[in-house]
Scaffold this motif. Structure first.
Motif, PDB file in Angstrom:
ATOM      1  N   THR A   1      67.051  40.294  47.442  1.00 28.77           N
ATOM      2  CA  THR A   1      67.867  41.019  48.410  1.00 28.77           C
ATOM      3  C   THR A   1      68.508  42.196  47.678  1.00 28.77           C
ATOM      4  O   THR A   1      68.246  42.433  46.497  1.00 28.77           O
ATOM      5  CB  THR A   1      68.957  40.111  49.004  1.00 28.77           C
ATOM      6  OG1 THR A   1      69.923  39.808  47.981  1.00 28.77           O
ATOM      7  CG2 THR A   1      68.361  38.812  49.537  1.00 28.77           C
ATOM      8  N   LYS A   2      69.379  42.908  48.353  1.00 33.54           N
ATOM      9  CA  LYS A   2      70.047  44.046  47.717  1.00 33.54           C
ATOM     10  C   LYS A   2      71.027  43.595  46.638  1.00 33.54           C
ATOM     11  O   LYS A   2      71.420  44.389  45.778  1.00 33.54           O
ATOM     12  CB  LYS A   2      70.772  44.881  48.771  1.00 33.54           C
ATOM     13  CG  LYS A   2      71.880  44.137  49.501  1.00 33.54           C
ATOM     14  CD  LYS A   2      72.527  45.013  50.557  1.00 33.54           C
ATOM     15  CE  LYS A   2      73.643  44.262  51.287  1.00 33.54           C
ATOM     16  NZ  LYS A   2      74.282  45.106  52.321  1.00 33.54           N
ATOM     17  N   ASP A   3      71.427  42.310  46.682  1.00 36.24           N
ATOM     18  CA  ASP A   3      72.316  41.762  45.655  1.00 36.24           C
ATOM     19  C   ASP A   3      71.481  41.113  44.558  1.00 36.24           C
ATOM     20  O   ASP A   3      70.622  40.272  44.836  1.00 36.24           O
ATOM     21  CB  ASP A   3      73.270  40.728  46.259  1.00 36.24           C
ATOM     22  CG  ASP A   3      74.171  41.340  47.321  1.00 36.24           C
ATOM     23  OD1 ASP A   3      74.591  42.498  47.137  1.00 36.24           O
ATOM     24  OD2 ASP A   3      74.437  40.658  48.327  1.00 36.24           O
TER      25      ASP A   3
ATOM     26  N   TYR B   1      64.111  39.858  61.462  1.00 34.91           N
ATOM     27  CA  TYR B   1      63.092  39.538  60.477  1.00 34.91           C
ATOM     28  C   TYR B   1      61.715  39.693  61.104  1.00 34.91           C
ATOM     29  O   TYR B   1      61.553  39.653  62.317  1.00 34.91           O
ATOM     30  CB  TYR B   1      63.257  38.093  59.992  1.00 34.91           C
ATOM     31  CG  TYR B   1      64.249  37.941  58.868  1.00 34.91           C
ATOM     32  CD1 TYR B   1      63.821  37.685  57.582  1.00 34.91           C
ATOM     33  CD2 TYR B   1      65.607  38.076  59.101  1.00 34.91           C
ATOM     34  CE1 TYR B   1      64.726  37.547  56.541  1.00 34.91           C
ATOM     35  CE2 TYR B   1      66.522  37.950  58.070  1.00 34.91           C
ATOM     36  CZ  TYR B   1      66.073  37.683  56.793  1.00 34.91           C
ATOM     37  OH  TYR B   1      66.967  37.554  55.774  1.00 34.91           O
TER      38      TYR B   1
ATOM     39  N   LYS C   1      62.211  35.971  47.670  1.00 38.75           N
ATOM     40  CA  LYS C   1      62.190  37.428  47.705  1.00 38.75           C
ATOM     41  C   LYS C   1      63.592  37.937  47.380  1.00 38.75           C
ATOM     42  O   LYS C   1      64.584  37.300  47.745  1.00 38.75           O
ATOM     43  CB  LYS C   1      61.754  37.929  49.085  1.00 38.75           C
ATOM     44  CG  LYS C   1      60.267  37.756  49.368  1.00 38.75           C
ATOM     45  CD  LYS C   1      59.899  38.357  50.703  1.00 38.75           C
ATOM     46  CE  LYS C   1      58.387  38.404  50.889  1.00 38.75           C
ATOM     47  NZ  LYS C   1      57.728  39.309  49.927  1.00 38.75           N
TER      48      LYS C   1
ATOM     49  N   GLU D   1      72.070  30.815  59.554  1.00 31.81           N
ATOM     50  CA  GLU D   1      71.773  31.107  58.158  1.00 31.81           C
ATOM     51  C   GLU D   1      72.230  29.939  57.286  1.00 31.81           C
ATOM     52  O   GLU D   1      73.288  29.353  57.505  1.00 31.81           O
ATOM     53  CB  GLU D   1      72.479  32.383  57.717  1.00 31.81           C
ATOM     54  CG  GLU D   1      72.113  32.810  56.300  1.00 31.81           C
ATOM     55  CD  GLU D   1      72.845  34.057  55.868  1.00 31.81           C
ATOM     56  OE1 GLU D   1      72.183  35.088  55.656  1.00 31.81           O
ATOM     57  OE2 GLU D   1      74.096  33.994  55.755  1.00 31.81           O
TER      58      GLU D   1
ATOM     59  N   GLN E   1      71.224  37.238  44.464  1.00 30.17           N
ATOM     60  CA  GLN E   1      70.982  36.581  45.748  1.00 30.17           C
ATOM     61  C   GLN E   1      69.532  36.798  46.172  1.00 30.17           C
ATOM     62  O   GLN E   1      69.015  37.909  46.102  1.00 30.17           O
ATOM     63  CB  GLN E   1      71.930  37.157  46.806  1.00 30.17           C
ATOM     64  CG  GLN E   1      71.824  36.500  48.174  1.00 30.17           C
ATOM     65  CD  GLN E   1      72.986  36.884  49.068  1.00 30.17           C
ATOM     66  OE1 GLN E   1      74.069  36.313  48.962  1.00 30.17           O
ATOM     67  NE2 GLN E   1      72.785  37.850  49.946  1.00 30.17           N
ATOM     68  N   TYR E   2      68.888  35.709  46.603  1.00 26.32           N
ATOM     69  CA  TYR E   2      67.487  35.755  47.012  1.00 26.32           C
ATOM     70  C   TYR E   2      67.328  35.071  48.360  1.00 26.32           C
ATOM     71  O   TYR E   2      68.160  34.253  48.763  1.00 26.32           O
ATOM     72  CB  TYR E   2      66.596  35.062  45.970  1.00 26.32           C
ATOM     73  CG  TYR E   2      66.527  35.794  44.657  1.00 26.32           C
ATOM     74  CD1 TYR E   2      65.471  36.640  44.372  1.00 26.32           C
ATOM     75  CD2 TYR E   2      67.543  35.658  43.718  1.00 26.32           C
ATOM     76  CE1 TYR E   2      65.411  37.331  43.167  1.00 26.32           C
ATOM     77  CE2 TYR E   2      67.499  36.349  42.513  1.00 26.32           C
ATOM     78  CZ  TYR E   2      66.432  37.182  42.246  1.00 26.32           C
ATOM     79  OH  TYR E   2      66.386  37.873  41.062  1.00 26.32           O
ATOM     80  N   GLU E   3      66.232  35.408  49.047  1.00 24.78           N
ATOM     81  CA  GLU E   3      65.883  34.760  50.307  1.00 24.78           C
ATOM     82  C   GLU E   3      64.600  33.974  50.122  1.00 24.78           C
ATOM     83  O   GLU E   3      63.710  34.386  49.360  1.00 24.78           O
ATOM     84  CB  GLU E   3      65.655  35.802  51.408  1.00 24.78           C
ATOM     85  CG  GLU E   3      66.883  36.606  51.763  1.00 24.78           C
ATOM     86  CD  GLU E   3      66.532  37.808  52.627  1.00 24.78           C
ATOM     87  OE1 GLU E   3      67.465  38.365  53.226  1.00 24.78           O
ATOM     88  OE2 GLU E   3      65.342  38.186  52.693  1.00 24.78           O
TER      89      GLU E   3
END
Length: 297
Positions: free
Chosen positions: A125-127, A22, A123, A65, A130-132
């Motif tokens: 993610t590719k899914d 990151y 933000k 995580e 699903q977010y970060e």
């Protein structure tokens, strides 16, 4: 401000995975900073967070995580429907696999998402589900009150600002006796002048202890009419020590001649109760600042 936390660690067997590093984590103090850096800002109800078993290296250190399921209540920035359920990811300050006994930490406040209602900065993610969290290590989400607040009625009145302000005020009413960060968020979000006006309105509908906390915060911003209330906090032996220290700090910044005797009384106490030496130091420093200000031409 320097934040310190000491935590006790336990052994755990975790799987380290290879993944891109990151960007360096940067603490964002204000709501506006967090919002500007986020693709999605929303209010949601989070389940109890847990570790996923994955480890990521961020800023040169391993981090566990974390994940939680969130049901979205409303979006303030970005597009996500109400009642949508998403997975939110973030990271702890450490990886438990590296901990033996305990660890020390000094730096900005850390944290992920609290169980219950949160103001979330995310933000994608590719899914798609699903977010970060926008900042992976440091505190970004803001824990909100259990009940949703009553929002202003009328066409055009439910602006993002109005919603955020009501959410912060609700959280302050529920958690303010032990966490005054909500006042800081409110002042930072609205600015000093508008923040003071809003705190004065809020003061009329909260308990006396919370009124005094608001008074200290407003004196820090220069609302000198509240100096007598802040002096009463300083002298109240039943008030939490840290709140009396805050009062001394506010008087040091904006106190007048009226603060001299109360500050002198605390600063010159030759036999302060155990644990109150720090209050004595705060009062002495504040007294020095007030005196210096009074002799200025």
């Amino acid at each position: 401000m320097n934040f310190t936390r000491v935590a006790t660690g336990v052994f755990a067997s975790l799987l380290a995975i290879a993944a891109p590093n990151y960007l360096p984590a940067q603490y964002m103090r204000s709501i506006q900073q967090r919002s500007d850096a986020s693709d999605l800002v929303c209010v949601g109800h989070a389940a109890s967070p847990g570790r996923t078993g994955r480890v990521q290296q961020i800023d040169g250190s391993d981090r566990d995580e974390l994940a939680t399921q969130v049901i979205i209540e409303r979006c303030l920035k970005g597009r996500l429907s109400a009642n949508a359920e998403v997975r939110v990811l973030g990271f702890d300050i450490v990886a438990l696999k590296n901990i033996s006994g305990g660890y020390g930490y000094s730096g900005p406040p850390t944290g992920f998402v609290s169980e219950g209602r949160n103001l979330l900065f995310l933000k994608p993610t590719k899914d798609s589900d699903q977010y970060e969290v926008t900042v992976p290590i440091y505190a970004t989400a803001i824990h909100l009150a259990d009940p949703a607040p009553d929002l202003p009625s009328g066409e055009g009145s439910q602006t993002v600002q109005a919603i955020v302000v009501r959410e912060l005020e609700g959280a302050f009413i529920q958690f303010g006796s032990r966490d005054l960060s909500y006042i800081d968020y409110l002042m930072g979000y609205l600015g000093a002048q508008e923040g003071i006006a809003e705190c004065l309105r809020l003061s009329s509908r909260v308990s006396v202890p919370l009124q005094r906390d608001l008074a200290v915060a407003m004196l820090f911003e220069g609302q000198s009419s509240l100096e007598p209330v802040v002096i009463s906090v300083l002298l109240d032996a039943s008030a939490p020590l840290w709140k009396r220290q805050n009062a001394a700090g506010a008087l040091g910044e904006h106190g007048t001649r009226a603060a001299l005797v109360p500050l002198q009384e605390i600063a010159s106490d030759h036999g302060p109760p155990d644990g109150q030496e720090s209050l004595q130091s705060w009062a002495a420093e504040a007294l020095h600042k007030v005196k210096a200000r009074l002799v200025q031409p």
